[in-house]
Design an enzyme around this catalytic site. Structure first.
Site, PDB file in Angstrom:
ATOM      1  N   LYS A 287       0.832  -1.216   0.000  1.00  0.00           N
ATOM      2  CA  LYS A 287       0.000   0.000   0.000  1.00  0.00           C
ATOM      3  C   LYS A 287       0.864   1.263   0.000  1.00  0.00           C
ATOM      4  O   LYS A 287       0.643   2.181  -0.781  1.00  0.00           O
ATOM      5  CB  LYS A 287      -0.935   0.030   1.225  1.00  0.00           C
ATOM      6  CG  LYS A 287      -1.901  -1.135   1.294  1.00  0.00           C
ATOM      7  CD  LYS A 287      -2.847  -1.016   2.473  1.00  0.00           C
ATOM      8  CE  LYS A 287      -2.145  -1.025   3.820  1.00  0.00           C
ATOM      9  NZ  LYS A 287      -1.404  -2.275   4.113  1.00  0.00           N
TER      10      LYS A 287
ATOM     11  N   ARG B 216      -9.653   0.636   8.627  1.00  0.00           N
ATOM     12  CA  ARG B 216      -9.138  -0.696   8.945  1.00  0.00           C
ATOM     13  C   ARG B 216     -10.202  -1.565   9.598  1.00  0.00           C
ATOM     14  O   ARG B 216      -9.899  -2.689   9.986  1.00  0.00           O
ATOM     15  CB  ARG B 216      -7.946  -0.564   9.871  1.00  0.00           C
ATOM     16  CG  ARG B 216      -6.601  -0.869   9.172  1.00  0.00           C
ATOM     17  CD  ARG B 216      -5.514  -0.693  10.194  1.00  0.00           C
ATOM     18  NE  ARG B 216      -4.287  -1.351   9.911  1.00  0.00           N
ATOM     19  CZ  ARG B 216      -3.229  -0.784   9.347  1.00  0.00           C
ATOM     20  NH1 ARG B 216      -3.295   0.444   8.889  1.00  0.00           N
ATOM     21  NH2 ARG B 216      -2.112  -1.441   9.226  1.00  0.00           N
TER      22      ARG B 216
ATOM     23  N   ARG C 184      11.299  -5.999   5.246  1.00  0.00           N
ATOM     24  CA  ARG C 184      11.153  -4.549   5.031  1.00  0.00           C
ATOM     25  C   ARG C 184      12.134  -3.784   5.935  1.00  0.00           C
ATOM     26  O   ARG C 184      12.331  -4.129   7.083  1.00  0.00           O
ATOM     27  CB  ARG C 184       9.718  -4.115   5.356  1.00  0.00           C
ATOM     28  CG  ARG C 184       9.525  -2.600   5.296  1.00  0.00           C
ATOM     29  CD  ARG C 184       8.063  -2.215   5.177  1.00  0.00           C
ATOM     30  NE  ARG C 184       7.249  -2.667   6.288  1.00  0.00           N
ATOM     31  CZ  ARG C 184       5.908  -2.526   6.328  1.00  0.00           C
ATOM     32  NH1 ARG C 184       5.270  -1.953   5.320  1.00  0.00           N
ATOM     33  NH2 ARG C 184       5.229  -2.963   7.365  1.00  0.00           N
TER      34      ARG C 184
ATOM     35  N   ARG D 174      11.206  -1.920  11.333  1.00  0.00           N
ATOM     36  CA  ARG D 174      10.126  -1.471  12.215  1.00  0.00           C
ATOM     37  C   ARG D 174       9.942  -2.516  13.303  1.00  0.00           C
ATOM     38  O   ARG D 174       9.953  -3.715  13.009  1.00  0.00           O
ATOM     39  CB  ARG D 174       8.826  -1.349  11.402  1.00  0.00           C
ATOM     40  CG  ARG D 174       8.636   0.012  10.773  1.00  0.00           C
ATOM     41  CD  ARG D 174       7.472   0.026   9.804  1.00  0.00           C
ATOM     42  NE  ARG D 174       6.214  -0.478  10.343  1.00  0.00           N
ATOM     43  CZ  ARG D 174       5.058  -0.437   9.687  1.00  0.00           C
ATOM     44  NH1 ARG D 174       5.003   0.084   8.460  1.00  0.00           N
ATOM     45  NH2 ARG D 174       3.965  -0.909  10.222  1.00  0.00           N
TER      46      ARG D 174
ATOM     47  N   ARG E 202      -0.607  -9.039  13.485  1.00  0.00           N
ATOM     48  CA  ARG E 202      -1.085  -8.030  12.533  1.00  0.00           C
ATOM     49  C   ARG E 202      -1.876  -8.681  11.395  1.00  0.00           C
ATOM     50  O   ARG E 202      -2.894  -8.149  10.960  1.00  0.00           O
ATOM     51  CB  ARG E 202       0.093  -7.214  11.991  1.00  0.00           C
ATOM     52  CG  ARG E 202       0.674  -6.297  13.069  1.00  0.00           C
ATOM     53  CD  ARG E 202       1.991  -5.713  12.663  1.00  0.00           C
ATOM     54  NE  ARG E 202       1.895  -4.849  11.511  1.00  0.00           N
ATOM     55  CZ  ARG E 202       2.884  -4.648  10.633  1.00  0.00           C
ATOM     56  NH1 ARG E 202       4.035  -5.265  10.800  1.00  0.00           N
ATOM     57  NH2 ARG E 202       2.711  -3.839   9.637  1.00  0.00           N
TER      58      ARG E 202
HETATM   59  P1  ADP Z   1       2.239  -1.823   3.212  1.00  0.00           P
HETATM   60  O1  ADP Z   1       2.255  -0.326   3.170  1.00  0.00           O
HETATM   61  O2  ADP Z   1       1.008  -2.409   2.539  1.00  0.00           O
HETATM   62  O3  ADP Z   1       2.440  -2.405   4.592  1.00  0.00           O
HETATM   63  P2  ADP Z   1       4.803  -1.626   1.782  1.00  0.00           P
HETATM   64  O4  ADP Z   1       4.484  -0.763   0.610  1.00  0.00           O
HETATM   65  O5  ADP Z   1       5.580  -1.015   2.892  1.00  0.00           O
HETATM   66  O6  ADP Z   1       3.448  -2.356   2.327  1.00  0.00           O
HETATM   67  O7  ADP Z   1       5.569  -2.923   1.223  1.00  0.00           O
HETATM   68  C1  ADP Z   1       5.979  -3.964   2.119  1.00  0.00           C
HETATM   69  C2  ADP Z   1       7.359  -4.486   1.704  1.00  0.00           C
HETATM   70  O8  ADP Z   1       7.251  -5.194   0.470  1.00  0.00           O
HETATM   71  C3  ADP Z   1       8.396  -3.369   1.499  1.00  0.00           C
HETATM   72  O9  ADP Z   1       9.639  -3.829   1.972  1.00  0.00           O
HETATM   73  C4  ADP Z   1       8.395  -3.153  -0.034  1.00  0.00           C
HETATM   74  O10 ADP Z   1       9.685  -2.734  -0.489  1.00  0.00           O
HETATM   75  C5  ADP Z   1       8.039  -4.549  -0.561  1.00  0.00           C
HETATM   76  N1  ADP Z   1       7.192  -4.527  -1.751  1.00  0.00           N
HETATM   77  C6  ADP Z   1       6.196  -3.642  -2.046  1.00  0.00           C
HETATM   78  N2  ADP Z   1       5.603  -3.961  -3.222  1.00  0.00           N
HETATM   79  C7  ADP Z   1       6.242  -5.086  -3.673  1.00  0.00           C
HETATM   80  C8  ADP Z   1       6.086  -5.921  -4.848  1.00  0.00           C
HETATM   81  N3  ADP Z   1       5.162  -5.670  -5.773  1.00  0.00           N
HETATM   82  N4  ADP Z   1       6.923  -6.981  -4.962  1.00  0.00           N
HETATM   83  C9  ADP Z   1       7.852  -7.259  -4.014  1.00  0.00           C
HETATM   84  N5  ADP Z   1       8.035  -6.523  -2.901  1.00  0.00           N
HETATM   85  C10 ADP Z   1       7.253  -5.456  -2.721  1.00  0.00           C
HETATM   86  P1  AMP Z   2       0.889   0.546   9.095  1.00  0.00           P
HETATM   87  O1  AMP Z   2       2.038   1.494   8.968  1.00  0.00           O
HETATM   88  O2  AMP Z   2      -0.277   0.896   8.210  1.00  0.00           O
HETATM   89  O3  AMP Z   2       1.301  -0.909   8.964  1.00  0.00           O
HETATM   90  O4  AMP Z   2       0.320   0.728  10.577  1.00  0.00           O
HETATM   91  C1  AMP Z   2       1.120   0.449  11.701  1.00  0.00           C
HETATM   92  C2  AMP Z   2       0.249   0.336  12.957  1.00  0.00           C
HETATM   93  O5  AMP Z   2      -0.414   1.593  13.212  1.00  0.00           O
HETATM   94  C3  AMP Z   2      -0.886  -0.686  12.902  1.00  0.00           C
HETATM   95  O6  AMP Z   2      -0.461  -2.011  13.182  1.00  0.00           O
HETATM   96  C4  AMP Z   2      -1.842  -0.140  13.968  1.00  0.00           C
HETATM   97  O7  AMP Z   2      -1.374  -0.425  15.280  1.00  0.00           O
HETATM   98  C5  AMP Z   2      -1.714   1.373  13.747  1.00  0.00           C
HETATM   99  N1  AMP Z   2      -2.708   1.850  12.758  1.00  0.00           N
HETATM  100  C6  AMP Z   2      -2.466   2.341  11.517  1.00  0.00           C
HETATM  101  N2  AMP Z   2      -3.622   2.670  10.900  1.00  0.00           N
HETATM  102  C7  AMP Z   2      -4.618   2.364  11.779  1.00  0.00           C
HETATM  103  C8  AMP Z   2      -6.038   2.436  11.725  1.00  0.00           C
HETATM  104  N3  AMP Z   2      -6.692   2.888  10.642  1.00  0.00           N
HETATM  105  N4  AMP Z   2      -6.742   2.039  12.815  1.00  0.00           N
HETATM  106  C9  AMP Z   2      -6.124   1.597  13.911  1.00  0.00           C
HETATM  107  N5  AMP Z   2      -4.785   1.459  14.021  1.00  0.00           N
HETATM  108  C10 AMP Z   2      -4.038   1.842  12.959  1.00  0.00           C
END
Ligand code: ADP
Ligand code: AMP
Length: 217
Positions: A13, A88, A127, A160, A171
């Site tokens: 995302k 969410r 990541r 993270r 999660r």
């Molecule tokens: P989210 O915001 O949904 O938690 P991220 O955009 O941070 O996900 O992506 C999660 C991990 O996967 C990151 O380390 C990113 O570099 C990697 N990633 C994102 N898109 C792809 C893809 N299409 N193929 C492989 N790895 C990806």
């Molecule tokens: P993310 O960066 O989107 O993976 O979010 C990291 C953490 O932030 C999540 O695991 C939740 O603890 C909190 N968080 C982010 N967005 C929300 C949401 N819309 N509602 C509740 N908790 C959230």
């Protein structure tokens, strides 16, 4: 264009939101980033959120919704936004409708990035992020030019704390139980775009822009 990106943790995302935001010149609003920003600045909101985030649980709706409502009220969100990580759960989905209705707006599209469970675990534990600028990398799929160092600002990358294997399981369960019902919620309203998130980053971006373009010109 008022957009939501829906998908499990690690689905991509944040990666895609950045691209969409640039493409349409709208802000990328990530609730996770907003919470991490508060935490870094040591605000009371950050302190309250931290207890839930570190366990992989959702921060309570009232705190989250107030934060999003404030953010949507900033002038840069006037022409549109791409929300990443909100809503969410169904309650937050309804709250978002109310926030938009109060501003005379309606959600345009919800982009669901679909990635199977096993691939999500690998993406999350691999990541790495820059503690300075927030840039995201992956040790295997998107490594920085110099191992462990941010391409943008030269800082040492970190994992993270909620990307450690012990929190990732919680999660993903929280996603399945609380967030996944939003897929049907938006499908019923015929604003859900389904995207195969297992493709390369570039292919996923192309698929999103193509589907949005087909519906909005
Ligand atoms: P989210 O915001 O949904 O938690 P991220 O955009 O941070 O996900 O992506 C999660 C991990 O996967 C990151 O380390 C990113 O570099 C990697 N990633 C994102 N898109 C792809 C893809 N299409 N193929 C492989 N790895 C990806
Ligand atoms: P993310 O960066 O989107 O993976 O979010 C990291 C953490 O932030 C999540 O695991 C939740 O603890 C909190 N968080 C982010 N967005 C929300 C949401 N819309 N509602 C509740 N908790 C959230």
């Amino acid at each position: 264009m008022d957009l939501v990106l829906l998908g499990a943790p690690g689905a991509g995302k944040g990666t895609q939101a950045k691209y969409i935001a640039e493409y349409y010149s709208i802000p990328h609003i990530s609730t996770g980033d907003l919470f991490r920003g508060h935490l870094k600045e040591g605000t009371r909101l950050g302190e309250r959120a931290q207890a839930f985030m570190s366990e992989g649980k959702l921060v309570p709706d009232d705190i989250t919704e107030a934060m999003v409502n404030d953010r949507l009220g900033l002038p840069d969100a006037g022409p549109g936004f791409v929300l990443d990580g909100f809503p969410r759960n169904i309650n937050q989905g309804k709250a978002l409708d109310a926030m938009l209705r109060a501003r005379g707006r309606l959600l345009d599209e919800v982009i669901h990035i679909n990635v199977p469970h096993d691939a999500l675990v690998e993406r999350l534990v691999g990541r790495r992020i820059c503690p300075e600028c927030g840039a995201t990398y992956h040790i295997r799929f998107d490594p920085p030019q110099v191992a462990g160092i941010c391409n943008v600002c030269g800082k040492e990358l970190v994992q993270r704390s909620d990307d450690r294997p012990e929190t990732v399981g919680t999660r993903l369960s929280v996603y399945n139980e609380e967030t996944a019902p939003l897929i049907a919620f938006y499908r019923d309203r015929e604003i859900l775009l389904e995207i195969d998130g297992t493709q390369s980053v570039e292919k996923v971006s192309q698929a999103i822009i193509q589907q949005l373009g087909a519906r909005h010109g």
